[in-house]
Motif scaffolding. Sequence first.
Motif, PDB file in Angstrom:
ATOM      1  N   THR A  62      -6.254  -7.062  11.849  1.00 45.11           N
ATOM      2  CA  THR A  62      -6.968  -7.637  10.711  1.00 45.11           C
ATOM      3  C   THR A  62      -6.667  -6.879   9.429  1.00 45.11           C
ATOM      4  O   THR A  62      -6.569  -7.479   8.352  1.00 45.11           O
ATOM      5  CB  THR A  62      -8.482  -7.623  10.981  1.00 45.11           C
ATOM      6  N   ALA A  63      -6.524  -5.557   9.522  1.00 43.10           N
ATOM      7  CA  ALA A  63      -6.202  -4.761   8.335  1.00 43.10           C
ATOM      8  C   ALA A  63      -4.824  -5.096   7.784  1.00 43.10           C
ATOM      9  O   ALA A  63      -4.562  -4.879   6.597  1.00 43.10           O
ATOM     10  CB  ALA A  63      -6.285  -3.278   8.679  1.00 43.10           C
ATOM     11  N   PHE A 106      -4.580 -14.522  16.257  1.00 44.66           N
ATOM     12  CA  PHE A 106      -4.690 -13.147  16.735  1.00 44.66           C
ATOM     13  C   PHE A 106      -3.626 -12.267  16.089  1.00 44.66           C
ATOM     14  O   PHE A 106      -3.924 -11.216  15.543  1.00 44.66           O
ATOM     15  CB  PHE A 106      -4.551 -13.112  18.259  1.00 44.66           C
ATOM     16  N   TRP A 107      -2.377 -12.689  16.150  1.00 44.81           N
ATOM     17  CA  TRP A 107      -1.282 -11.919  15.553  1.00 44.81           C
ATOM     18  C   TRP A 107      -1.097 -12.338  14.106  1.00 44.81           C
ATOM     19  O   TRP A 107      -1.166 -13.532  13.780  1.00 44.81           O
ATOM     20  CB  TRP A 107       0.017 -12.129  16.323  1.00 44.81           C
ATOM     21  N   PRO A 108      -0.874 -11.402  13.211  1.00 45.17           N
ATOM     22  CA  PRO A 108      -0.686 -11.755  11.797  1.00 45.17           C
ATOM     23  C   PRO A 108       0.623 -12.490  11.578  1.00 45.17           C
ATOM     24  O   PRO A 108       1.675 -12.091  12.089  1.00 45.17           O
ATOM     25  CB  PRO A 108      -0.692 -10.386  11.093  1.00 45.17           C
ATOM     26  N   GLY A 109       0.546 -13.584  10.813  1.00 54.16           N
ATOM     27  CA  GLY A 109       1.764 -14.304  10.477  1.00 54.16           C
ATOM     28  C   GLY A 109       2.558 -13.609   9.394  1.00 54.16           C
ATOM     29  O   GLY A 109       3.770 -13.767   9.290  1.00 54.16           O
ATOM     30  N   GLU A 110       1.849 -12.829   8.571  1.00 53.23           N
ATOM     31  CA  GLU A 110       2.493 -12.084   7.482  1.00 53.23           C
ATOM     32  C   GLU A 110       1.871 -10.691   7.409  1.00 53.23           C
ATOM     33  O   GLU A 110       0.651 -10.558   7.256  1.00 53.23           O
ATOM     34  CB  GLU A 110       2.313 -12.807   6.154  1.00 53.23           C
ATOM     35  N   ASN A 131      -4.317  -4.445   1.640  1.00 55.55           N
ATOM     36  CA  ASN A 131      -5.708  -4.059   1.910  1.00 55.55           C
ATOM     37  C   ASN A 131      -5.902  -2.554   1.772  1.00 55.55           C
ATOM     38  O   ASN A 131      -6.938  -2.100   1.268  1.00 55.55           O
ATOM     39  CB  ASN A 131      -6.112  -4.508   3.318  1.00 55.55           C
ATOM     40  N   PHE A 132      -4.928  -1.776   2.193  1.00 56.43           N
ATOM     41  CA  PHE A 132      -5.035  -0.320   2.071  1.00 56.43           C
ATOM     42  C   PHE A 132      -4.931   0.110   0.604  1.00 56.43           C
ATOM     43  O   PHE A 132      -5.659   1.016   0.171  1.00 56.43           O
ATOM     44  CB  PHE A 132      -3.936   0.359   2.895  1.00 56.43           C
ATOM     45  N   ARG A 133      -4.042  -0.545  -0.149  1.00 56.00           N
ATOM     46  CA  ARG A 133      -3.926  -0.215  -1.564  1.00 56.00           C
ATOM     47  C   ARG A 133      -5.202  -0.589  -2.315  1.00 56.00           C
ATOM     48  O   ARG A 133      -5.701   0.183  -3.148  1.00 56.00           O
ATOM     49  CB  ARG A 133      -2.721  -0.933  -2.177  1.00 56.00           C
ATOM     50  N   ALA A 176      -9.354  -2.147   6.928  1.00 58.66           N
ATOM     51  CA  ALA A 176      -8.466  -1.059   6.521  1.00 58.66           C
ATOM     52  C   ALA A 176      -9.246   0.246   6.415  1.00 58.66           C
ATOM     53  O   ALA A 176      -8.776   1.310   6.838  1.00 58.66           O
ATOM     54  CB  ALA A 176      -7.799  -1.398   5.185  1.00 58.66           C
ATOM     55  N   ALA A 177     -10.456   0.184   5.855  1.00 62.20           N
ATOM     56  CA  ALA A 177     -11.297   1.374   5.762  1.00 62.20           C
ATOM     57  C   ALA A 177     -11.682   1.875   7.147  1.00 62.20           C
ATOM     58  O   ALA A 177     -11.663   3.091   7.411  1.00 62.20           O
ATOM     59  CB  ALA A 177     -12.553   1.062   4.945  1.00 62.20           C
TER      60      ALA A 177
END
Length: 276
Positions: free
Chosen positions: A32-33, A47-51, A56-58, A246-247
């Motif tokens: 998700t992150a 479930f798996w990210p397409g991209e 999110n971290f930035r 991400a957090a």
Amino acid sequence: MRLRNFRRAPLYLCLALVVAVADLPLLWIVLTALKPDAEIIAYPPSFWPGELTFDNFRTLFEISQFSAYLRNSLLVSVGATALTVLLGVCAAYALVRFRIPGLRWVGELSLFAYLVPPILVLVPVAQVVARFGLANNLGALVVLYTATLLPFALWTLRSYFHGLTVELEEAAMVDGCTRFGAFVRVVLPQAVPGVIATSVFTFNAAWSEYLFASTLLADPEKFTVSQGLSLLMDQTSVYSWGVLMAAALVIVTPVLVLFVLVQKFLVGGVGQGAVK
């Protein structure tokens, strides 16, 4: 050989199932992150990210003082861990080796102190901290975490010292070592697994503690990661799940890395002090 492995197949299957169930939430956090918000809220969910994205971290470090939260938590956790383990090792060794009247009862009562829920002592602790002018002070958290975690450390280390043979220690003293020298050269190397296990538990408990930190700290620059995550939920209005995950991943990573680094020491420390 093959027959024995075949019989163990159900056991391995059960173990794999337990590991999968236990690690699935962490895997979901990681995936998700790494997803963009549009993909997170899409239906049906994937479930798996397409991209893959690191936005999110930035965004996490742009909209919050999360680097300061990490630094504060690291200072508090390392300080509390070092102080707790140091006091716990000395106290546990004294409980096992010295026959002082009343000392055993002190050790017994310390366990009851650990069993008291923290919420019951929150108000009196906050009053004492405020009276001494230690509110909004990271040092006060270090002392408080040490006081709350020391009983557990004492009992965990006590069990390890109980399992160590006294003969090696006495042989070292016969050869000229002092009590302290025998403790450092013979006892501590054999107790390495217990010391490391206690250190990891103490660090994890101090790193993730929220109740006392949220009560005693009011300055956002001194917040810990648990407070920072709570504040982040208000800042994002819980709409940006990617930033929140991400957090959460940033918070979990130090503990996971710590467990990976100390695994070999948990086994390697056994018997190191038994060589004369």
